[in-house]
Scaffold this active site. Sequence first.
Site, PDB file in Angstrom:
ATOM      1  N   LYS A 115      -9.777  -0.265   2.640  1.00  0.00           N
ATOM      2  CA  LYS A 115     -10.136   0.360   1.362  1.00  0.00           C
ATOM      3  C   LYS A 115      -8.870   0.759   0.591  1.00  0.00           C
ATOM      4  O   LYS A 115      -8.841   0.702  -0.641  1.00  0.00           O
ATOM      5  CB  LYS A 115     -11.010   1.604   1.596  1.00  0.00           C
ATOM      6  CG  LYS A 115     -12.366   1.319   2.189  1.00  0.00           C
ATOM      7  CD  LYS A 115     -13.214   0.374   1.353  1.00  0.00           C
ATOM      8  CE  LYS A 115     -13.758   0.974   0.079  1.00  0.00           C
ATOM      9  NZ  LYS A 115     -14.616  -0.002  -0.659  1.00  0.00           N
ATOM     10  N   ALA A 167     -25.228  -5.915  -4.130  1.00  0.00           N
ATOM     11  CA  ALA A 167     -26.442  -5.192  -4.539  1.00  0.00           C
ATOM     12  C   ALA A 167     -27.368  -4.898  -3.365  1.00  0.00           C
ATOM     13  O   ALA A 167     -28.192  -3.982  -3.431  1.00  0.00           O
ATOM     14  CB  ALA A 167     -27.176  -5.989  -5.619  1.00  0.00           C
TER      15      ALA A 167
HETATM   16  P1  NAP Z   1     -23.349  -1.563   3.151  1.00  0.00           P
HETATM   17  O1  NAP Z   1     -24.763  -1.168   3.023  1.00  0.00           O
HETATM   18  O2  NAP Z   1     -22.932  -2.263   4.391  1.00  0.00           O
HETATM   19  O3  NAP Z   1     -22.917  -2.391   1.870  1.00  0.00           O
HETATM   20  C1  NAP Z   1     -21.830  -3.269   1.872  1.00  0.00           C
HETATM   21  C2  NAP Z   1     -22.112  -4.366   0.886  1.00  0.00           C
HETATM   22  O4  NAP Z   1     -21.006  -5.285   0.868  1.00  0.00           O
HETATM   23  C3  NAP Z   1     -23.349  -5.190   1.280  1.00  0.00           C
HETATM   24  O5  NAP Z   1     -24.068  -5.506   0.128  1.00  0.00           O
HETATM   25  C4  NAP Z   1     -22.732  -6.438   1.900  1.00  0.00           C
HETATM   26  O6  NAP Z   1     -23.554  -7.576   1.799  1.00  0.00           O
HETATM   27  C5  NAP Z   1     -21.512  -6.592   1.012  1.00  0.00           C
HETATM   28  N1  NAP Z   1     -20.558  -7.496   1.653  1.00  0.00           N
HETATM   29  C6  NAP Z   1     -19.889  -7.337   2.817  1.00  0.00           C
HETATM   30  N2  NAP Z   1     -19.122  -8.429   3.053  1.00  0.00           N
HETATM   31  C7  NAP Z   1     -19.334  -9.300   2.027  1.00  0.00           C
HETATM   32  C8  NAP Z   1     -18.838 -10.584   1.689  1.00  0.00           C
HETATM   33  N3  NAP Z   1     -17.972 -11.231   2.472  1.00  0.00           N
HETATM   34  N4  NAP Z   1     -19.270 -11.162   0.538  1.00  0.00           N
HETATM   35  C9  NAP Z   1     -20.152 -10.531  -0.267  1.00  0.00           C
HETATM   36  N5  NAP Z   1     -20.667  -9.311  -0.003  1.00  0.00           N
HETATM   37  C10 NAP Z   1     -20.249  -8.703   1.131  1.00  0.00           C
HETATM   38  O7  NAP Z   1     -22.400  -0.270   3.074  1.00  0.00           O
HETATM   39  P2  NAP Z   1     -22.353   0.880   1.975  1.00  0.00           P
HETATM   40  O8  NAP Z   1     -22.210   2.148   2.741  1.00  0.00           O
HETATM   41  O9  NAP Z   1     -23.431   0.741   0.988  1.00  0.00           O
HETATM   42  O10 NAP Z   1     -20.955   0.574   1.287  1.00  0.00           O
HETATM   43  C11 NAP Z   1     -20.875   0.158  -0.082  1.00  0.00           C
HETATM   44  C12 NAP Z   1     -19.517   0.511  -0.631  1.00  0.00           C
HETATM   45  O11 NAP Z   1     -19.327   1.910  -0.562  1.00  0.00           O
HETATM   46  C13 NAP Z   1     -18.351  -0.126   0.140  1.00  0.00           C
HETATM   47  O12 NAP Z   1     -17.362  -0.494  -0.800  1.00  0.00           O
HETATM   48  C14 NAP Z   1     -17.875   1.025   1.016  1.00  0.00           C
HETATM   49  O13 NAP Z   1     -16.514   0.867   1.374  1.00  0.00           O
HETATM   50  C15 NAP Z   1     -18.084   2.182   0.073  1.00  0.00           C
HETATM   51  N6  NAP Z   1     -18.148   3.486   0.728  1.00  0.00           N
HETATM   52  C16 NAP Z   1     -19.170   3.761   1.580  1.00  0.00           C
HETATM   53  C17 NAP Z   1     -19.205   5.002   2.209  1.00  0.00           C
HETATM   54  C18 NAP Z   1     -20.303   5.383   3.171  1.00  0.00           C
HETATM   55  O14 NAP Z   1     -20.172   6.411   3.836  1.00  0.00           O
HETATM   56  N7  NAP Z   1     -21.384   4.627   3.270  1.00  0.00           N
HETATM   57  C19 NAP Z   1     -18.206   5.946   1.938  1.00  0.00           C
HETATM   58  C20 NAP Z   1     -17.190   5.619   1.058  1.00  0.00           C
HETATM   59  C21 NAP Z   1     -17.180   4.386   0.429  1.00  0.00           C
HETATM   60  P3  NAP Z   1     -24.651  -7.930   2.916  1.00  0.00           P
HETATM   61  O15 NAP Z   1     -25.834  -7.065   2.622  1.00  0.00           O
HETATM   62  O16 NAP Z   1     -24.905  -9.371   2.699  1.00  0.00           O
HETATM   63  O17 NAP Z   1     -24.027  -7.625   4.241  1.00  0.00           O
END
Ligand code: NAP
Length: 353
Positions: A171, A16
Site C-alpha cells: 500500500k 467493485a
Molecule cells: P476486498 O474485499 O478483498 O477487495 C479487494 C478488491 O480488489 C476486490 O474487488 C478484488 O477483486 C480486487 N482485486 C484484487 N486483485 C486484483 C487484480 N489482480 N485485478 C483486479 N482486481 C483485483 O478487500 P477490501 O477490504 O474491500 O479492500 C479494498 C481496498 O481498501 C483495498 O485497496 C485495501 O487495501 C483498502 N483498505 C482496506 C482496509 C480493510 O481493513 N478492509 C483498510 C485499509 C485499506 P476480486 O473480488 O476479484 O478478488
Amino acid sequence: MPYLVNTSAPVLVTGASGYVAGWIVKKLLERGATVHGAVRDPKDEAKVGHLRTMAENSPGGLKLFKADLLEPGSYRPAMRGCATVFHTASPFKTDVNDPQADLVDPALEGTRNVLQSVNDTETVSKVVLTSSCAAIYGDAADCADAPGGRLDESVWNTTSSLDYQPYSFSKTVAEREAWRIADAQSRWKMVAVNPSLVIGPATQNAPTSESFSIMQQMGNGTMKAGAPRIGLGVVDVRDLADAHLHAAFDPAAEGRNIISGHETDLVEMAKTLQPTFGSHYPLPTRALPKSLVWLLGPMLGGLRRKFVSRNVNVKWRADNSKATRSLGLTYRPLDVSMNEMFGQMVKVGAFDD
Ligand code: NAP
C-alpha cells in the site's frame, strides 16, 4: 461539508466486487449515479450478484466491465466517459506465498495501470485513491516516532518491506507512485483516503476481505484463551464509504486523509461482542500476556516476534482531525459496527462447522 454527487457523467469504481467498494457502489447508486464497476469476472454471480440487486433497487444504474490490475489498458473501456474514478482494487490479504507477485505487483502495477488510463481519458477530472493507514505506519510502535506521538497525514510508512508486513509495504509503494503520477500533471486531481482497519457489515454474503478473518478468529475459538492486545485503529465501512463520496464530490477534499473512528485493540474490540454473543461463541475475554504471545506467536498464529514486540500492548494513536474537519465526517460507535458485523457473520453461517 455539503456535497452533491455529480450524476451527469458515469463514475468508475475499480474492484467493485470488494467489501469496501460494495458500500461505495451502494451509496453512489442511491444518489442516482451511473456506476461503471470494474471487476475481474462480471459473469461471476457470487462476486457481483449483490451489485446487480442493489442497482435494481436504486435510482442509479450499473454497468459491469472486465478488468485486471495486471493487464495494462484493461480499465480503459470501463473508464470511457467517466468524470470520477474510485480506485479501490488492491489485494487485501496477509496469508500469501509470494508477497511480490501476490501483493506488490497488483498494488503497484495496478495503480500505474489505472492512472495511466486516467491520463489517457480526457473526461476524468477526479481520482479517489483507496490507500490505507498502512501507507502511514507499519507497526503501532511507529506512532511514538510521529509528530506528538500521533500519526498524521505527513507520516509515511518506513518500517514495512517485502519481508516484513508486505501488505503494508504494497500500500505504501502504491500510494507513493500514485502521488508521483498525479503530481506530474494538472488535468485531474487526486484525493487519497487512508482508512484504518475497516469493520462493519458487508453488502455481499461471502466477503473475502482480510477484515473478516480477524472477526472469524474472534468467533471460532482461535482466541478463546485470550487475544493479543494489538493496538490498532478501526473505522466502519459505511463511514468509510461516506468519506470516499466526500473525497470525490466535496471541493474541500485534498491530499491524504486519515479515516479512522476509534483507537482501540483486539481485546477491547472483542469485549463489545460479549453482551450479545458471549454466551454462544468462544470470544476472547482477556488479554494474553505479551511474553506468552512472543513465545508462542510464531507457532500458533504465525505472529512474528518482531511484530509482537512492536504491536502487542502498544497503543495506536492517530490524528483523524483533518478529515473530520474538512470532510465533515462523523463515526459510528465501535460496538455498533462490531455487533452488526459479527451478527451478519452469524446469520450467514460463518461460524457453523
Ligand atoms: P476486498 O474485499 O478483498 O477487495 C479487494 C478488491 O480488489 C476486490 O474487488 C478484488 O477483486 C480486487 N482485486 C484484487 N486483485 C486484483 C487484480 N489482480 N485485478 C483486479 N482486481 C483485483 O478487500 P477490501 O477490504 O474491500 O479492500 C479494498 C481496498 O481498501 C483495498 O485497496 C485495501 O487495501 C483498502 N483498505 C482496506 C482496509 C480493510 O481493513 N478492509 C483498510 C485499509 C485499506 P476480486 O473480488 O476479484 O478478488
